[in-house]
Design a protein around this motif. Structure first.
Motif, PDB file in Angstrom:
ATOM      1  N   ASP A 120       0.848  -1.190   0.000  1.00 33.24           N
ATOM      2  CA  ASP A 120       0.000   0.000   0.000  1.00 33.24           C
ATOM      3  C   ASP A 120       0.888   1.246   0.000  1.00 33.24           C
ATOM      4  N   PRO A 121       1.019   1.937  -1.115  1.00 41.06           N
ATOM      5  CA  PRO A 121       0.387   1.635  -2.407  1.00 41.06           C
ATOM      6  C   PRO A 121       1.093   0.476  -3.112  1.00 41.06           C
ATOM      7  N   PRO A 122       0.426  -0.148  -4.084  1.00 46.91           N
ATOM      8  CA  PRO A 122       1.024  -1.297  -4.786  1.00 46.91           C
ATOM      9  C   PRO A 122       2.288  -0.904  -5.545  1.00 46.91           C
ATOM     10  N   THR A 123       3.205  -1.862  -5.627  1.00 49.43           N
ATOM     11  CA  THR A 123       4.412  -1.695  -6.435  1.00 49.43           C
ATOM     12  C   THR A 123       4.246  -2.521  -7.706  1.00 49.43           C
ATOM     13  N   TYR A 124       4.502  -1.877  -8.851  1.00 48.88           N
ATOM     14  CA  TYR A 124       4.210  -2.547 -10.124  1.00 48.88           C
ATOM     15  C   TYR A 124       5.462  -2.911 -10.924  1.00 48.88           C
ATOM     16  N   ASP A 125       6.631  -2.917 -10.264  1.00 46.81           N
ATOM     17  CA  ASP A 125       7.871  -3.181 -11.007  1.00 46.81           C
ATOM     18  C   ASP A 125       7.804  -4.515 -11.753  1.00 46.81           C
ATOM     19  N   ARG A 148      -2.081  -2.433 -38.366  1.00 46.27           N
ATOM     20  CA  ARG A 148      -3.073  -1.953 -37.404  1.00 46.27           C
ATOM     21  C   ARG A 148      -2.923  -2.649 -36.056  1.00 46.27           C
ATOM     22  N   LEU A 149      -2.745  -3.970 -36.086  1.00 43.22           N
ATOM     23  CA  LEU A 149      -2.579  -4.708 -34.837  1.00 43.22           C
ATOM     24  C   LEU A 149      -1.301  -4.282 -34.120  1.00 43.22           C
ATOM     25  N   ARG A 150      -0.239  -4.055 -34.898  1.00 42.79           N
ATOM     26  CA  ARG A 150       1.025  -3.639 -34.285  1.00 42.79           C
ATOM     27  C   ARG A 150       0.870  -2.279 -33.604  1.00 42.79           C
ATOM     28  N   ASN A 151       0.167  -1.377 -34.257  1.00 42.89           N
ATOM     29  CA  ASN A 151      -0.047  -0.049 -33.668  1.00 42.89           C
ATOM     30  C   ASN A 151      -0.881  -0.139 -32.390  1.00 42.89           C
ATOM     31  N   GLN A 152      -1.895  -1.010 -32.401  1.00 40.04           N
ATOM     32  CA  GLN A 152      -2.733  -1.178 -31.210  1.00 40.04           C
ATOM     33  C   GLN A 152      -1.913  -1.686 -30.031  1.00 40.04           C
ATOM     34  N   ILE A 153      -1.108  -2.717 -30.275  1.00 36.72           N
ATOM     35  CA  ILE A 153      -0.305  -3.302 -29.195  1.00 36.72           C
ATOM     36  C   ILE A 153       0.697  -2.282 -28.669  1.00 36.72           C
ATOM     37  N   THR A 154       1.358  -1.589 -29.586  1.00 33.45           N
ATOM     38  CA  THR A 154       2.368  -0.604 -29.181  1.00 33.45           C
ATOM     39  C   THR A 154       1.753   0.548 -28.400  1.00 33.45           C
ATOM     40  N   GLU A 155       0.558   0.954 -28.808  1.00 28.19           N
ATOM     41  CA  GLU A 155      -0.096   2.089 -28.152  1.00 28.19           C
ATOM     42  C   GLU A 155      -0.609   1.720 -26.766  1.00 28.19           C
ATOM     43  N   VAL A 156      -1.292   0.590 -26.656  1.00 21.96           N
ATOM     44  CA  VAL A 156      -1.887   0.213 -25.366  1.00 21.96           C
ATOM     45  C   VAL A 156      -0.816  -0.243 -24.381  1.00 21.96           C
ATOM     46  N   LEU A 157       0.172  -0.992 -24.854  1.00 17.56           N
ATOM     47  CA  LEU A 157       1.219  -1.507 -23.968  1.00 17.56           C
ATOM     48  C   LEU A 157       2.474  -0.636 -24.071  1.00 17.56           C
ATOM     49  N   ASP A 158       2.276   0.664 -23.990  1.00 16.43           N
ATOM     50  CA  ASP A 158       3.383   1.624 -23.978  1.00 16.43           C
ATOM     51  C   ASP A 158       3.985   1.616 -22.574  1.00 16.43           C
ATOM     52  N   LEU A 159       5.137   1.002 -22.415  1.00 15.27           N
ATOM     53  CA  LEU A 159       5.702   0.797 -21.081  1.00 15.27           C
ATOM     54  C   LEU A 159       6.041   2.113 -20.384  1.00 15.27           C
ATOM     55  N   ASP A 160       6.498   3.102 -21.131  1.00 11.65           N
ATOM     56  CA  ASP A 160       6.807   4.399 -20.510  1.00 11.65           C
ATOM     57  C   ASP A 160       5.547   5.026 -19.920  1.00 11.65           C
ATOM     58  N   LEU A 161       4.465   4.968 -20.688  1.00 13.37           N
ATOM     59  CA  LEU A 161       3.204   5.516 -20.199  1.00 13.37           C
ATOM     60  C   LEU A 161       2.694   4.720 -19.000  1.00 13.37           C
ATOM     61  N   ILE A 162       2.848   3.386 -19.074  1.00 14.38           N
ATOM     62  CA  ILE A 162       2.396   2.533 -17.966  1.00 14.38           C
ATOM     63  C   ILE A 162       3.177   2.849 -16.694  1.00 14.38           C
ATOM     64  N   LYS A 163       4.482   3.094 -16.819  1.00  9.25           N
ATOM     65  CA  LYS A 163       5.291   3.440 -15.646  1.00  9.25           C
ATOM     66  C   LYS A 163       4.832   4.765 -15.038  1.00  9.25           C
ATOM     67  N   GLN A 164       4.522   5.736 -15.891  1.00 13.04           N
ATOM     68  CA  GLN A 164       4.043   7.029 -15.389  1.00 13.04           C
ATOM     69  C   GLN A 164       2.718   6.864 -14.652  1.00 13.04           C
ATOM     70  N   GLU A 165       1.822   6.054 -15.218  1.00 13.14           N
ATOM     71  CA  GLU A 165       0.537   5.820 -14.559  1.00 13.14           C
ATOM     72  C   GLU A 165       0.737   5.136 -13.213  1.00 13.14           C
ATOM     73  N   ALA A 166       1.694   4.200 -13.159  1.00 11.81           N
ATOM     74  CA  ALA A 166       1.961   3.500 -11.899  1.00 11.81           C
ATOM     75  C   ALA A 166       2.501   4.468 -10.852  1.00 11.81           C
ATOM     76  N   GLU A 167       3.391   5.369 -11.258  1.00 10.37           N
ATOM     77  CA  GLU A 167       3.970   6.332 -10.323  1.00 10.37           C
ATOM     78  C   GLU A 167       2.922   7.307  -9.791  1.00 10.37           C
ATOM     79  N   ASN A 168       1.912   7.578 -10.613  1.00 11.20           N
ATOM     80  CA  ASN A 168       0.873   8.523 -10.214  1.00 11.20           C
ATOM     81  C   ASN A 168      -0.373   7.838  -9.647  1.00 11.20           C
ATOM     82  N   GLY A 169      -0.291   6.515  -9.456  1.00 12.90           N
ATOM     83  CA  GLY A 169      -1.417   5.790  -8.878  1.00 12.90           C
ATOM     84  C   GLY A 169      -2.617   5.685  -9.783  1.00 12.90           C
ATOM     85  N   ALA A 170      -2.399   5.797 -11.098  1.00 14.63           N
ATOM     86  CA  ALA A 170      -3.520   5.768 -12.046  1.00 14.63           C
ATOM     87  C   ALA A 170      -3.513   4.521 -12.922  1.00 14.63           C
TER      88      ALA A 170
END
Length: 517
Positions: A120-125, A148-170
């Motif tokens: 608490d809060p969760p760690t997502y490493d 199209r599939l490649r763009n979808q995967i790259t966009e949704v699983l954007d690791l940099d964005l995911i790390k930012q969301e994890a740091e901000n609790g979102a």
């Protein structure tokens, strides 16, 4: 599952998946075959094998390169000759050390992930690293035109964005996992639809991650097996040259790697020399031979050599180098023929005792074959008691004969006649049994005829007495001749060179006195 136009289905799918699949346990060359290759490689004890030039010293690098070449050659050969070849997941023995270590490491990893997510809060490493691996796996399933599939995967699983969301609790892991499962459903083979549905029923994040990776492993194997089936037609065209090239490279490093082949062919030539006037086909007769005696031909010697493989003592004698990769297959055919010999002998004895009453009776021969085959299951195991099994077969056969005779209005066997039939069946266990030898010689004659006429589409006529086992014999013959013909295609230049020397010596020898090998 509905069809998706972006779902990969091309034969180009994931040839690189084959590389991943090779890390798994598969139907490709197993360790026992590799062990036999090592045992028969130069440097192993060979007893009375022909002498040749000593091997030169080799470095570790050369040995590793040679081993890799042999492994690749075996893999290509396995794909070509084994139509059922498939890459399968590695299954470690239940109580093995490897399995215990793997289970401990995996448990520690997933326990660590669960502990991080419960903080608490969760760690997502760890979770983010897993999402990165999942992203790489999904992208590896795509073809270049799946933009199209490649763009979808790259966009949704954007690791940099995911790390930012994890740091901000979102960070919403459940939404990402939902996307992953949906994409897996789009990319997987129809056979995996059920596994995808099961993923949707898992709601705890750690078990869900574990299940996702399990299904991804299955999808990678599906891709690898699809790639194998796609390249098989091309590989069949090129495999003979490829195997010959790899064997030549091996031979250059180990010049005495044809010793066993030379001895094998020499023995076949000696066998034919003793019976050359009777056994040789007319097209091999040389009218100019001394005394009018026929001269051996290369084809006849090779066919005789291949027939010798069906009587091989695998436990005490190393297999010739050029057929070593198929030793398991030749041994399986040998065991099938030995069982078929027993079945054919029992049937011939039974029909001889019953007379014409049962010969044409529908289904009778199949019943007897089923009885004999079931009771001879495992006949090649050390623990198998052939005499006891034949005694049981005698009882069952007599009961079946009497039942059929009674049903069709014939007189059942008397006690004396039953005793005689049971005794004849039990006598099959003797190596000197006359009927067994007769059936065996006719089976060998049929296979010899098929080898000699293998270029023809139709099978040769089945010799008398083999009618009840004709279907089984022809199935074995087709499999055997296909194996032989492919081996000839690959190694015929070596056989021709060796036989050229052997036959030259044979022609210079007095008739009936083959040279000692």
């Amino acid at each position: 599952m509905s069809q998706n136009p972006d779902k990969p289905h091309s034969s180009e799918e994931k040839l690189n998946g084959l590389e991943d699949g090779q890390e798994e346990s598969s139907d490709n060359p197993d360790q026992s075959i590799r062990k036999r290759i090592r045992q028969s490689a130069p440097g192993s004890p060979r007893g009375d094998t022909p002498k040749s030039s000593p091997s030169r010293p080799v470095s570790i690098e050369e040995l590793m390169e040679t081993a890799k070449g042999v492994t690749n050659m075996v893999l290509a050969h396995e794909i070509v000759v084994n139509g059922d070849f498939q890459i399968k997941p590695a299954e470690l023995p239940e109580h093995s050390l490897e399995k215990k270590v793997r289970d401990i490491v995996h448990k520690a990893f997933w326990d660590c992930l669960e502990a991080q997510l419960k903080e608490d809060p969760p760690t997502y490493d760890h979770a983010i690293k897993l999402l990165g691996e999942i992203k790489e796996n999904l992208l590896s399933f795509l073809l270049p035109h799946h933009t199209r599939l490649r763009n979808q995967i790259t966009e949704v699983l954007d690791l940099d964005l995911i790390k930012q969301e994890a740091e901000n609790g979102a960070l919403d892991i459940s939404k990402l996992v939902e996307f992953v499962i949906g994409m897996m459903g789009t990319l997987c083979a129809p056979a995996r639809d059920e596994e995808i549905k099961k993923l949707k029923d898992i709601h705890e994040i750690v078990p869900l991650f574990r299940a996702i990776f399990s299904v991804l492993d299955l999808m990678k194997m599906d891709m690898a097996n699809f790639a194998v089936s796609s390249i098989r037609p091309k590989l069949m065209q090129q495999s003979a040259e490829y195997e010959r090239k790899k064997f030549q490279e091996f031979l250059e490093k180990h010049p005495n790697s044809l010793d066993l082949v030379t001895k094998w062919l020499q023995e076949a030539a000696d066998d034919l020399t003793k019976l050359r006037s009777k056994a040789l086909p007319s097209h091999c007769i040389d009218d100019g031979a001394t005394g009018g005696v026929s001269t051996l031909c290369s084809t006849a010697v090779q066919n005789q050599a291949y027939l010798k493989l069906l009587k091989w003592d695998h436990g005490n004698r190393p297999f010739p180098e050029t057929v070593l990769m198929d030793q398991t297959r030749f041994q399986e055919i040998q065991l099938e023929l030995e069982q078929l010999l027993m079945i054919g002998t029992v049937l011939l004895v039974t029909f001889s005792a019953a007379g014409s009453a049962l010969v044409d009776m529908p289904g009778f021969a199949e019943k007897i074959k089923t009885i004999v085959k079931v009771l001879l299951t495992g006949m090649h195991l050390m623990s198998f008691n052939l005499k006891e099994s034949l005694a049981t077969i005698g009882e069952k056969v007599c009961a079946e004969v009497n039942s059929c005779l009674s049903q069709h209005g014939f007189t059942p066997f008397s006690v004396e006649k039953e005793t005689v039939l049971k005794g004849q069946i039990q006598a099959v266990a003797s190596p000197d049994n006359t009927i067994c030898k007769l059936i065996d010689s006719r089976i060998q004659k049929f296979l010899e005829s098929y080898l000699a006429s293998s270029h023809q589409k139709s099978l040769p006529a089945v010799p008398g007495g083999l009618g009840p086992i004709q279907r089984e014999l022809e199935e074995i013959a087709v499999k055997y001749v296909r194996l032989v013909n492919y081996n000839k295609m690959v190694f015929s230049p070596y056989y021709d060179a060796i036989l050229g020397k052997i036959l030259a010596k044979e022609q210079s020898q007095p008739v009936g006195k083959p040279e000692e090998s």
